[in-house]
Design an enzyme around this catalytic site. Structure first.
Site, PDB file in Angstrom:
ATOM      1  N   ASP A 188      -1.851  -3.761 -63.224  1.00 55.41           N
ATOM      2  CA  ASP A 188      -0.715  -4.535 -63.227  1.00 55.41           C
ATOM      3  C   ASP A 188      -0.548  -5.971 -63.561  1.00 55.41           C
ATOM      4  O   ASP A 188      -1.669  -6.641 -63.862  1.00 55.41           O
ATOM      5  CB  ASP A 188      -0.968  -4.754 -61.527  1.00 55.41           C
ATOM      6  CG  ASP A 188       0.146  -5.427 -60.510  1.00 55.41           C
ATOM      7  OD1 ASP A 188       1.244  -4.715 -60.802  1.00 55.41           O
ATOM      8  OD2 ASP A 188       0.045  -6.407 -60.015  1.00 55.41           O
ATOM      9  N   GLU A 209       1.011  -3.228 -67.553  1.00 51.55           N
ATOM     10  CA  GLU A 209       2.466  -3.474 -67.112  1.00 51.55           C
ATOM     11  C   GLU A 209       2.612  -5.002 -67.632  1.00 51.55           C
ATOM     12  O   GLU A 209       1.827  -5.952 -67.370  1.00 51.55           O
ATOM     13  CB  GLU A 209       2.678  -3.716 -65.798  1.00 51.55           C
ATOM     14  CG  GLU A 209       4.210  -4.048 -65.355  1.00 51.55           C
ATOM     15  CD  GLU A 209       4.107  -4.695 -63.999  1.00 51.55           C
ATOM     16  OE1 GLU A 209       5.190  -4.642 -63.355  1.00 51.55           O
ATOM     17  OE2 GLU A 209       3.123  -5.363 -63.430  1.00 51.55           O
ATOM     18  N   HIS A 257       8.783   1.506 -59.491  1.00 53.61           N
ATOM     19  CA  HIS A 257       8.884   1.314 -58.125  1.00 53.61           C
ATOM     20  C   HIS A 257       9.416  -0.271 -57.813  1.00 53.61           C
ATOM     21  O   HIS A 257       9.550  -0.786 -56.772  1.00 53.61           O
ATOM     22  CB  HIS A 257       7.706   1.343 -57.353  1.00 53.61           C
ATOM     23  CG  HIS A 257       6.474   0.482 -57.964  1.00 53.61           C
ATOM     24  ND1 HIS A 257       6.202   0.541 -59.185  1.00 53.61           N
ATOM     25  CD2 HIS A 257       6.004  -0.700 -57.370  1.00 53.61           C
ATOM     26  CE1 HIS A 257       5.399  -0.396 -59.475  1.00 53.61           C
ATOM     27  NE2 HIS A 257       5.031  -1.401 -58.273  1.00 53.61           N
ATOM     28  N   ASP A 258       9.714  -0.896 -59.026  1.00 56.31           N
ATOM     29  CA  ASP A 258      10.200  -2.333 -59.023  1.00 56.31           C
ATOM     30  C   ASP A 258      11.631  -2.320 -59.536  1.00 56.31           C
ATOM     31  O   ASP A 258      12.015  -3.364 -59.671  1.00 56.31           O
ATOM     32  CB  ASP A 258       9.285  -2.987 -59.822  1.00 56.31           C
ATOM     33  CG  ASP A 258       7.761  -3.354 -59.511  1.00 56.31           C
ATOM     34  OD1 ASP A 258       7.706  -3.224 -58.216  1.00 56.31           O
ATOM     35  OD2 ASP A 258       7.106  -3.617 -60.360  1.00 56.31           O
TER      36      ASP A 258
HETATM   37  O1  ISL Z   1       9.787  -6.538 -59.854  1.00 56.43           O
HETATM   38  C1  ISL Z   1       9.779  -6.859 -60.837  1.00 56.43           C
HETATM   39  C2  ISL Z   1      11.020  -6.281 -61.784  1.00 56.43           C
HETATM   40  O2  ISL Z   1      11.781  -5.709 -60.937  1.00 56.43           O
HETATM   41  C3  ISL Z   1       8.888  -7.800 -61.819  1.00 56.43           C
HETATM   42  O3  ISL Z   1       9.241  -9.034 -61.605  1.00 56.43           O
HETATM   43  C4  ISL Z   1       7.401  -7.742 -61.113  1.00 56.43           C
HETATM   44  O4  ISL Z   1       7.269  -8.311 -59.732  1.00 56.43           O
HETATM   45  C5  ISL Z   1       6.346  -7.973 -61.799  1.00 56.43           C
HETATM   46  O5  ISL Z   1       6.648  -7.160 -63.157  1.00 56.43           O
HETATM   47  C6  ISL Z   1       4.915  -7.503 -61.241  1.00 56.43           C
HETATM   48  O6  ISL Z   1       5.143  -6.202 -60.748  1.00 56.43           O
HETATM   49  C7  ISL Z   1       3.819  -5.909 -60.177  1.00 56.43           C
HETATM   50  O7  ISL Z   1       2.959  -6.917 -59.629  1.00 56.43           O
HETATM   51  C8  ISL Z   1       3.547  -7.537 -58.326  1.00 56.43           C
HETATM   52  C9  ISL Z   1       4.138  -6.138 -57.528  1.00 56.43           C
HETATM   53  O8  ISL Z   1       4.821  -6.866 -56.736  1.00 56.43           O
HETATM   54  C10 ISL Z   1       4.715  -5.104 -58.265  1.00 56.43           C
HETATM   55  O9  ISL Z   1       5.189  -3.988 -57.387  1.00 56.43           O
HETATM   56  C11 ISL Z   1       3.969  -4.698 -59.327  1.00 56.43           C
HETATM   57  O10 ISL Z   1       4.620  -3.348 -60.117  1.00 56.43           O
HETATM   58  C12 ISL Z   1       2.246  -7.945 -57.672  1.00 56.43           C
HETATM   59  O11 ISL Z   1       1.118  -7.230 -57.551  1.00 56.43           O
END
Ligand code: ISL
Ligand code: CA
Length: 564
Positions: free
Chosen positions: A202, A258, A332-333
């Protein structure tokens, strides 16, 4: 064709499961690990090579598990460690790898490390997090967190602020402390011993931060926590973690980061073969978080074909032969791709298949997200009560404070909220789409009556069947994996909406030609007029492309050159 070392994750197809929304085995409305076990045949039939599970670890769930309170245990809501092990061995017996989600940049505020760290400056865990005394009673800097509000939170017990790029319930770990780096490596080793095959990390590029930013102020610009990404020791920390992981877990262990705010010209230090850090990364270069963008920027992106041409051209020209790429449209984002860039009404099936043709046939490892194989769409949100995601909820608050009207805010979040992709999997047309016998934690999309797995599994023309067919083809033709990719440029403005690319190897040449628009478009000039055999098409009649005058809306055809 460059010489590539063969590995399972170059040849495989990754499938992301969002466990909360996959399948609920006990009627509490929340998907769980035994639920995934009940759907193993579905996953295996699809043909994917690995599943990546979003976090299932012990967590107070402020951000759906991206706030971990115990990295070595399963949240009771999802099941037990024993159940995880059953899932892992069941997947392995079907030849499918299992990947975890390593939330390495931050923990939950309820993690014992943070309890200790926040209790006293002298505590041995204090230096596990990032602290600052602040400035004249104010937070140290003006950075706004990903989820709105200042990225620093006051801690009374130690009379300092701590950094949180995300929620205040997600304090950032201090990777400059070697003890933290060792803890994370130990977490990886723990899961390797349990049988895991790799991790998606992450916000992998957040772990090193430029500390000189910690006191930055600006009267004119809005400073964002995004500025903390890609810090000065990022490559070093990723190399250390990945090299030690490989030494322990073997070279086949996959480390996929990511990495928002990474681009073709910056990614090499993180994924270049010679740099021996991450194996793969995915950025949001193609599909950014839209809540942060202006309407104008969102409109500019409407021409997805142009965007994809630029995306593939830049990533291939910078990295081809030096690193391996990934292809994804959903996670999921992000909102669902058929709704965001495609057509989720009249041409939904064609659009969903067109995007699948691209991600499964382009160079790079495809990462599919649950429901993509069914052409699941965005949710028709009508009120703020429909949203569950902290991102949307905090956005609503922040925009109201700025004076935006509720209906204006709804207009922005409806198409862009992360909840769009998080609605429960649509298994059949029984209540709640067969996802749960209870009340689902997030409403099922009302279109489940027509869009569901049960019908598509029986229909040879379905999106599910199309996905299966393309996956099988990719898996049985290494030339599809390792062959060169050539992006064709449009010859005229009316070819702009058409994406044409070809893959070539000693085995021959394959063309993927997709009209990524809801209108008719000319047959691109680069398509040879003879000597082609159709491999598949998203229009059921499979008319040969050359016998037509025009490409139909969202028409995507894949064909093999049979002669020259
Ligand atoms: O949501 C995003 C793109 O639509 C990004 O800005 C995202 O918040 C970022 O890439 C980080 O995402 C990850 O870490 C976050 C979590 O909320 C997300 O679900 C996860 O994929 C914090 O852990
Ligand atoms: Ca459950």
């Amino acid at each position: 064709m460059t010489h590539e070392k063969r590995t399972w994750w170059k040849e495989g197809i990754l499938y992301q499961i969002y466990p909360r929304s996959f399948f609920d085995s006990n009627g509490d409305g929340i998907g769980d690990i035994p639920g995934i076990c009940e759907k193993l045949d579905y996953i295996a039939d699809l043909g994917v090579s690995a599943v990546w599970l979003s976090p299932i670890y012990t967590s107070p769930q402020y951000d759906n598990g991206y706030d971990v309170a115990d990295y070595r245990n399963i949240d009771p809501m999802y099941g037990t460690l024993e159940e995880w092990q059953i899932l892992a061995s069941e997947l392995h017996s079907r030849g499918i790898h299992i990947l975890g989600d390593l939330v390495a940049n931050h923990s939950s505020h309820q993690h014992p490390w943070f309890h200790q760290a926040s209790s006293s400056i002298d505590n041995k865990y204090h230096d596990y997090y990032i602290w600052h005394p602040g400035e004249q009673g104010r937070s140290p800097s003006d950075h706004i967190g990903f989820f709105q509000g200042n990225a620093w939170e006051w801690n009374e017990a130690t009379r300092e602020y701590y950094l949180h790029m995300f929620l205040k319930e997600q304090p950032d770990l201090n990777w400059d402390n070697p003890a933290v780096r060792k803890e994370m490596l130990d977490v990886v080793k723990f899961w390797k011993d349990c049988g895991i095959d790799g991790f998606r990390i992450d916000v992998a590029n957040a772990i090193s931060k430029d500390t000189s930013l910690f006191s930055k102020r600006s009267k004119t610009d809005t400073l964002s926590a995004f500025d903390f990404l890609n810090g000065p020791r990022l490559q070093e920390y990723l190399q250390e973690l990945c090299q030690k992981t490989r030494a322990y877990a073997g070279d086949d262990f996959l480390m996929l980061g990511e990495c928002p705010e990474q681009y073709a010209h910056t990614a090499l230090p993180l994924i270049g073969y010679e740099n021996d850090a991450l194996n793969l990364l995915y950025s949001f270069d193609l599909t950014k978080n839209d809540l942060m963008k202006s309407q104008e920027a969102r409109d500019r992106e409407k021409n997805i074909a142009t965007k994809l041409r630029k995306y593939f051209t830049s990533w291939l020209s910078e990295l081809y032969g030096k690193a391996w790429l990934t292809n994804y449209f959903n996670n999921h984002d992000l909102p669902r791709v058929v709704s965001k860039f495609g057509n989720d009404t009249e041409y939904r099936e064609q659009a969903a298949k067109a995007f699948l043709s691209i991600s499964l046939f382009a160079h790079g490892t495809p990462i599919l997200f649950q429901g993509e194989e069914l052409g699941m769409t965005n949710y028709p949100f009508t009120s703020f009560d429909d949203f569950k995601d902290v991102d949307a909820l905090h956005f609503i608050e922040a925009q109201r404070a700025k004076g935006l009207k509720d209906d204006e805010i709804l207009e922005i979040i409806r198409p862009n909220s992360r909840d769009n992709s998080r609605t429960p999997m649509q298994w059949d047309n029984s209540p709640h789409a067969g996802f749960t016998t209870g009340t689902p934690w997030l409403s099922v999309n009302p279109n489940f009556k027509t869009i569901h797995a049960s019908a598509q599994r029986k229909d040879p023309q379905s999106i599910y069947a199309y996905t299966q067919k393309l996956i099988t083809y990719r898996k049985t033709n290494p030339s599809m994996v390792y062959g060169d990719m050539n992006i064709h440029q449009p010859h005229s403005s009316d070819e702009q909406s058409i994406l044409v690319f070809s893959r070539s190897s000693e085995q021959g040449k394959i063309f993927v030609c997709s009209n990524l628009s809801s209108h008719y478009a000319p047959i691109p000039r680069d398509i040879p007029s003879t000597g082609m055999k159709i491999l598949c098409s998203n229009y059921i009649d499979e008319q040969t492309i050359t016998s037509q005058k025009e490409l139909r809306p969202w028409e995507s055809t894949i064909f093999i050159e049979t002669s020259r």
